[in-house]
Design a protein around this motif. Sequence first.
Motif, PDB file in Angstrom:
ATOM      1  N   TYR A 133      16.782  16.734  33.497  1.00 50.30           N
ATOM      2  CA  TYR A 133      16.329  18.209  33.392  1.00 50.30           C
ATOM      3  C   TYR A 133      17.208  18.779  32.210  1.00 50.30           C
ATOM      4  O   TYR A 133      18.546  19.124  32.332  1.00 50.30           O
ATOM      5  CB  TYR A 133      16.353  19.214  34.603  1.00 50.30           C
ATOM      6  N   GLU A 150      14.847  24.251  36.499  1.00 46.18           N
ATOM      7  CA  GLU A 150      14.104  23.504  36.722  1.00 46.18           C
ATOM      8  C   GLU A 150      12.646  23.493  36.813  1.00 46.18           C
ATOM      9  O   GLU A 150      11.834  23.173  36.590  1.00 46.18           O
ATOM     10  CB  GLU A 150      14.096  22.255  37.009  1.00 46.18           C
ATOM     11  N   TYR A 202      13.424  16.965  29.181  1.00 45.39           N
ATOM     12  CA  TYR A 202      14.535  16.339  30.228  1.00 45.39           C
ATOM     13  C   TYR A 202      14.870  14.809  29.029  1.00 45.39           C
ATOM     14  O   TYR A 202      14.636  15.172  28.242  1.00 45.39           O
ATOM     15  CB  TYR A 202      13.817  14.760  30.942  1.00 45.39           C
TER      16      TYR A 202
END
Length: 398
Positions: free
Chosen positions: A184, A242, A291
Motif C-alpha cells: 500500500y 489502507e 499500491y
Amino acid sequence: MSTTPKIAIIGAGPAGLTLGAILQKNSVPFTIFDSDASPNERNQGGTLDLHPQGGQAALKEAGLWEEFTKFARPESDVLKVVKNDGEVLWDGNTIDKREVPEDEKFANRPEIDRSALKEILLTAVKPEAIQWDKHLAEAVAGEGGKYDLHFADGTVEKDFDLIVGADGAWSKIRKLLTDKLPEYSGISLIECWSYDVAKKNPWMSEYVGAGSCYSFGEGRTIQIQRLGDGSIRAYACLRKPESFLKECGIDWTDAESAKKQYVKEYFDDCGADLKRVILESNDHFVTRVLYQLPVGFTWESRPGVTLIGDAAHLMTPFGGVGVNAAMMDSLLLAQELIKFVQSGEGKLADVVKQYETDMFPRGEMFARKTMDGMKKHFSAGGSEHLAGRLLAHFPRKS
C-alpha cells in the motif's frame, strides 16, 4: 536449429501491446493473452503524456508515429497550479506561447488519452496474435526449460520458450520470480468524471483549462485532467491508512451523498472552485486504493521468464512516468529479442538477463522520481514548489 523462440505475452495493456507491435514489425512471432473479454471491455483510464525518450521512442520503433500524431494533443501539455485555499499560483493557459513550427509540435510531452493509445497499438498487432478472455490461473515450468500456461477455462497452452509478464500490479507471472507483492502506497482517493464539459458545464471547462489542474497540500491533493474526448476527470486524494475507504463511515454506494460527505470532512477548507469541480463531476464515480512495489525491486533472473511495465515496477501516478517506463521496457526487450532472432547467436537466457540488467536501474530511477513526486504532492507548500519551478522557466503574460 531455429533460434526463433515461442513467446507468450501476458496482458494487452500498453506494455504488452507495445512489445507485440515492435516484434510484429520485425517478423518475430508471439501470442498475447488477456483476461478481458474484448479490447474495450474496461475503461482505459485518463490521459497521459508520452516522453520523447520513452513512449514516443517506442511508438517510432513500432512504426506508429504518424498514427500517434493524429490523436496526440500538444495543446494539452499545460498546467494550472492552485493552492488548497483556491489561490491560482500558475496558469499555463495564460502564458505567452510562440508559434510552434509543425515539425516541433510533438517535441515535448504531448498528451494522449489512454484509450486512444490502446487503439493505436491494437492497429499494429494482428487480431489473430491476441487471445481475449483468457484468465491465467498459473504458469508452470515444464520440461526442457519451457513453460505451460493454465487458464481458468481449463485450457492449457504449452511449450513456451519465453513468458513475458505484462499483467500489471497483481501479476501472476511475477510469482515465478519472487514472492514479493505490491505494498500500500499510503494514498487512497475518489475519482469523478464529467462528460462533454464544454457544452454541459462551460464554467468547469474554463476553470480547468486545456490540460491539467493541480492542487497539492499536506496529506491531500486534488488533480484534474482534461481528456481528448471532451470529458474531465477529477481525483481527490488523501494520505490515509489502507483500510480508510472501508472504515471511514461513508456509504460509497450513494455517489452524490458520498462525495458531499467526503468533501465536507476532508476538503472543506479548500477553495470553492476546487470543491465545485469534484461535486459537479457526476457522470461516473469510483474509489481507489493505490499500491506500489518497493524502490529498487529486483529478482533473480530465471531463463524463460521476465516482466515489463507495472508487473516489473508498479508505481503510483505521482511521478508521471509509469506508462513511459513500461513502453521503454517493451522497446528494449523487443530490441534484444530481435537481435537474438536475427543473428541466430547466443542464448535466450542471456537475452532475458541483459534486458533485466539494463532495466533494473532504470526502474529504480523512475520509482525514486515517483516517490519524490508523491512526497512533494502531499506536503505543505507542494503547490508553491511546483508553481515556483514553472515561474522560473516560463514568462507570464504582461
